[in-house]
Design an enzyme around this catalytic site. Structure first.
Site, PDB file in Angstrom:
ATOM      1  NE  ARG A 126      -4.206   1.632   0.853  1.00 14.00           N
ATOM      2  CZ  ARG A 126      -5.210   1.877   0.015  1.00 14.00           C
ATOM      3  NH1 ARG A 126      -5.181   1.451  -1.237  1.00 14.00           N
ATOM      4  NH2 ARG A 126      -6.276   2.525   0.427  1.00 14.00           N
ATOM      5  CB  THR A 171      -9.392  -1.098  -7.324  1.00 16.96           C
ATOM      6  OG1 THR A 171      -9.328   0.133  -6.621  1.00 16.96           O
ATOM      7  CG2 THR A 171      -8.543  -2.123  -6.634  1.00 16.96           C
ATOM      8  CB  THR A 226      -5.993   0.475  -6.205  1.00 20.05           C
ATOM      9  OG1 THR A 226      -6.856   1.575  -6.477  1.00 20.05           O
ATOM     10  CG2 THR A 226      -5.294   0.711  -4.889  1.00 20.05           C
ATOM     11  CG  ASN A 265      -8.424   6.108  -4.715  1.00 17.72           C
ATOM     12  OD1 ASN A 265      -9.236   5.210  -4.518  1.00 17.72           O
ATOM     13  ND2 ASN A 265      -8.513   7.257  -4.120  1.00 17.72           N
ATOM     14  CB  SER A 300     -12.673  -1.504   0.641  1.00 17.97           C
ATOM     15  OG  SER A 300     -13.135  -0.445   1.414  1.00 17.97           O
ATOM     16  N   GLY A 306     -13.913  -2.049  -6.652  1.00 15.72           N
ATOM     17  CA  GLY A 306     -15.249  -1.599  -6.244  1.00 15.72           C
ATOM     18  C   GLY A 306     -15.264  -0.715  -5.019  1.00 15.72           C
TER      19      GLY A 306
HETATM   20  N1  GLY Z   1      -8.626   2.713  -3.379  1.00 14.98           N
HETATM   21  C1  GLY Z   1      -9.555   1.714  -3.110  1.00 14.98           C
HETATM   22  C2  GLY Z   1      -9.219   0.867  -1.938  1.00 14.98           C
HETATM   23  O1  GLY Z   1      -8.061   0.803  -1.585  1.00 14.98           O
HETATM   24  O2  GLY Z   1     -10.068   0.255  -1.342  1.00 14.98           O
END
Ligand code: GLY
Length: 565
Positions: A100, A375, A393, A395, A447, A467
């Site tokens: 991340r 994503t 992702t 985003n 998420s 999503g």
């Molecule tokens: N950017 C969407 C997520 O990380 O859930």
């Protein structure tokens, strides 16, 4: 089946009528004996399957697909963003890789508030301030070094070739890029790549990315160091300085992907291996499954009123917990064990009655409404018994739409996944969560729910979806469709889905997902129906362990591909 479908509406109608008629085999998954790769990009799936054919393992293939998606699916595939990987190895090891993005050192809690203290979404979603420090290159390469069997040069080369030689834009890819034409033309660096000399693309145009090919070659020849402590980091930071960003060389030098323990639950005898914080996905999935385990769905009709009622009630409770307890566990004490315990779920279940609960009574707090759905997920399983479930992702679609000058890749706008205004009252008078407040080096809450389901200790299902906030509910329903409703993986993915996230207190739903009769029963129980929309884009594999057969399916809502061999 896909060829018979002339429109999305016809697709939903067809699937729904098959399901309602009880004709479970509405569609057939791809079938193979030696491995399976499923992604949102047919070109990237093909890269992965070629790696498996060369004897590579699922990690080699997953890393190759990750780099390929950065070229062939720039909507969400990336080297300028981040993601999560859940890995099951044939020796029984379950692990996860957290790549991340992190907040830059110069980030601070109120950075997206104006002088009056009002949240300014433009700042967290567009421009250089919207980006976190990218983690993908670190994550993919360190995972390959630890769990792969092939060299970086071998797994990254297909992506370089695709960028260097180009590929033909499909109608959908051209339309997808053109949708953001007005954003791309704002930046010379983006206009150069994401427009056709300033014009929109057409189906069949060749999409060549020379700068990206050169960046990938630098990574191939020098490893991840060049991205984090070399010429690539230097160029990104220079561009950031020129354009009002706050990136520093130290942000890049200090970035590391992290190997974390997965969150693990048991649902009806199946082991659920999923992603823990800074994703909320795994915890919420397991918490919801634990609540729903109290119901014998074999006796229930799929998407009948009982099924939808309990889904909605379980989800309200899960999202209430998400909004209060979930954030980066390196910065905030997330009660992981409690949230995924059976005892806790059983207590929550006893609070569910025959009528709908008002989410506000659950002290649910509204969370970031801007969480994007752009994503992408991909699933890989090999003949050796390894499986990899990856969601990546930037985003928003194409991130913040800024290509780093000369480097050819897009930057994320992942900073928007933080809670930009913690401590403030929302429209319901509730306090936003500190768990996901902005802090230097913190990872923003996600998420994403890359998940592997084990049966008797071996990979049974590899699944995930894009999503935004709906990812959790989409993965949940697909797992349920397979385990509780005995659907094959194609049908499980194709079946229409619903979504409830506590606040707003409403059931959103796909066309034809709930019959009018069922809706009226649920309305009688106090449920409120919200938006009709399309939900999730699953990429999944189910493995018949005894017969060693891989079944793969891409979501018919999109244009990906399952390829086996
Ligand atoms: N950017 C969407 C997520 O990380 O859930």
């Amino acid at each position: 089946m896909q060829k018979l479908i002339s429109s999305k509406t016809n697709y939903y109608l067809l699937v729904f009528s098959f399901l309602i008629a009880g004709l479970i085999n509405a569609g057939n998954p791809e079938r193979s004996k030696n491995g399976m790769v499923v992604s949102a990009s047919p070109l990237a799936s093909n890269v992965g399957i070629e790696i498996l054919k060369k004897g590579g393992n699922a990690v080699d293939a997953a890393v190759a697909v990750g780099f390929a998606l950065a070229v062939t699916y720039p909507t969400a595939g990336n080297i300028g963003g981040g993601g999560f990987m859940v890995i099951h190895l044939a020796d029984g090891t379950n692990t996860t890789i957290d790549f991340r993005e992190t907040a830059p050192y110069a980030a601070y809690e109120t950075m997206y508030l104006d002088s009056l203290g009002n949240y300014n979404a433009q700042l967290s979603q567009t421009g250089w301030l919207s980006s976190g420090i990218p983690g993908t290159v670190y994550g993919l390469i360190s995972t390959l070094e630890k769990y792969g069997s092939m060299k970086l040069a071998d797994v990254i080369q297909p992506a370089i070739d695709l960028a260097e030689n180009g590929f033909m834009l499909t109608y959908n890819m051209a339309e997808s890029i053109n949708k953001y034409h007005n954003d791309f033309i704002k930046y010379e660096s983006s206009k150069k790549i994401f427009t056709n000399n300033g014009n929109k693309f057409k189906e069949g145009d060749s999409f060549v990315q020379k700068d990206l090919a050169n960046t990938l070659k630098l990574i191939r020849d020098n490893g991840k160091e060049i991205f984090y402590n070399g010429i690539i980091a230097e160029k990104i930071v220079n561009e950031s300085n020129k354009n009002g960003g706050i990136f520093t060389r130290k942000d890049f030098i200090d970035y590391k992907s992290l190997e974390r323990k997965p969150v693990i639950g048991i649902y009806k005898g199946y082991e659920i291996i999923s992603m823990g914080p800074p994703s909320s996905g795994g915890i919420c999935l397991i918490e919801a499954l634990n609540i729903l385990e109290n119901i014998n769905f074999e006796k229930q009709q799929w998407h009948g009123s009982t099924h939808i009622h309990y889904l909605a009630e379980a989800l309200k409770r899960v999202y209430a917990d998400r909004s209060i307890h979930l954030g980066d566990s390196d910065f905030f004490n997330v009660p992981i064990e409690q949230l995924i315990s059976k005892d806790y779920a059983n207590k929550l279940f006893t609070g569910i009655s025959d009528t709908a609960t008002n989410s506000l009574a659950l002290k649910a707090r509204e969370f970031n409404q801007h969480e994007s759905d752009q994503t992408t997920h991909y699933s890989v399983a090999d003949k050796y018994g390894n499986a990899v479930s990856t969601t990546v992702t930037i985003n928003s679609a194409y991130g913040n739409k800024i290509v780093v000058e000369g480097l050819g890749f897009l930057l994320n706008n992942e900073m928007d996944d933080f809670s930009a205004k913690p401590g403030a009252q929302n429209q319901y008078g509730l306090i936003g969560s500190m768990a996901n407040s902005i802090q230097p080096k913190k990872r923003m809450l996600s998420s994403m729910t890359p998940t592997i389901v084990l049966k008797e200790g071996r990979p049974f299902m590899v699944i995930g979806s894009p999503g935004g906030s709906t990812i959790i509910t989409q993965v949940l329903q697909t797992v349920q469709n397979v385990i509780d409703f005995n659907m094959n993986i194609y049908d499980a993915i194709a079946a229409p889905r619903i979504h409830h996230q506590g606040l707003p207190n409403q059931i959103d739903y796909e066309p034809f997902s709930i019959s009018d009769d069922t809706k009226s029963i649920l309305t009688g129980k106090g449920h409120i129906f919200g938006k009709e929309l399309s939900l999730g884009r699953m990429e999944g594999i189910v493995i018949d362990i005894d017969n060693k057969i891989f079944y793969g399916a891409t979501d018919p809502r999109d244009y990906g591909k399952a390829i086996g061999f």
